[in-house]
Design an enzyme around this catalytic site. Structure first.
Site, mmCIF file in Angstrom:
data_model
loop_
_atom_site.group_PDB
_atom_site.id
_atom_site.type_symbol
_atom_site.label_atom_id
_atom_site.label_comp_id
_atom_site.label_asym_id
_atom_site.label_seq_id
_atom_site.Cartn_x
_atom_site.Cartn_y
_atom_site.Cartn_z
ATOM 1 N N ASP A 164 0.842 -1.191 0.000
ATOM 2 C CA ASP A 164 0.000 0.000 0.000
ATOM 3 C C ASP A 164 0.884 1.250 0.000
ATOM 4 O OD1 ASP A 164 -1.820 2.099 0.610
ATOM 5 O OD2 ASP A 164 -3.135 0.700 1.664
ATOM 6 N N HIS A 191 -3.124 -0.869 -1.994
ATOM 7 C CA HIS A 191 -4.314 -0.183 -1.508
ATOM 8 C C HIS A 191 -5.508 -0.509 -2.410
ATOM 9 C CE1 HIS A 191 -6.229 2.918 0.938
ATOM 10 N NE2 HIS A 191 -6.847 3.326 -0.154
#
Length: 222
Positions: A164, A191
């Site tokens: 992420d 993400h």
């Protein structure tokens, strides 16, 4: 079956909420909290899927505080617009809408909350600042590393992607150290890995996270 409800928060704000109903007696109620893209087709599909699992699932339109009917996609312009609207709406007032949404499904029994992206952060805030939730599942909520001093009022499970770009792993570790009793899972993904409409979708991670979430709900909602 799905409907759009008109709800009213405690401060008098009226807003829409997408309600997905299970076919039989519900296991409980579930507030599904949007990403920064509004209550778009993906968020509706997430609520629908939880309804298929037996929950009376409601997804409040938190961007109605800025402007009703916002439904964004996932290209660069949409991301920019979503971030701008989120900044204008803030995190405090949406908690009033989340509380009203929880009340709207409380007739189904115990109530849980699940959220993604911005909704993942709001899920943690709801679990720590609002009464009445039995369980919470937070997906890749940005900024939670700076909110670890808050104490949850219900069991919470967390899901993060190790790739992420927006959430460094040291924030995840900070969360683990502050709350060693809460399950924190990290997946080989980036993400937004749960969203099948995004390029960052990672189906295996999404499947495992969903299984863990459903099992956690069963443990704490009956």
């Amino acid at each position: 079956m799905a409907d759009t409800l008109k709800l009213k928060a405690s401060d008098g704000h009226a807003f829409d909420a997408y309600l997905a109903q299970p076919s039989g007696k519900p296991r409980g109620g579930l507030v599904v909290i949007q990403e920064i893209f509004g209550v778009n087709s993906h968020m509706k599909s997430v609520a629908d899927a939880f309804a298929e699992d037996g929950y009376l699932a409601i997804c409040p339109a938190l961007y109605d505080r800025y402007k009703p009917g916002i439904d964004l996609g996932y290209d660069e312009d949409d991301v920019t617009e979503g971030r701008e609207i989120r900044a204008k709406v803030g995190n405090d007032d949406p908690l009033l809408d989340i509380a009203a949404a929880a009340d709207a499904v409380r007739s189904a029994g115990r109530v849980g909350v699940v959220g993604y992206c911005w909704g993942g952060t709001l899920t943690w805030l709801a679990a720590t600042k609002l009464d009445g939730f039995s369980v919470a599942s937070s997906y890749y909520g940005g900024g939670i590393g700076g909110l670890v001093d808050l104490q949850p009022k219900c069991p919470v499970i967390f899901h993060f992607g190790e790739q992420d770009h927006a959430i460094p792993m040291d924030e995840v570790e900070k969360l683990r150290q502050a709350h060693p009793d809460l399950p924190v899972h990290v997946y080989p993904a980036g993400h937004g890995f749960n969203c099948d409409a995004r390029g960052s979708y990672e189906p295996k991670s999404a499947e495992i996270a969903r299984e863990r979430t459903l099992e956690f709900f069963k443990q704490h909602m009956g």
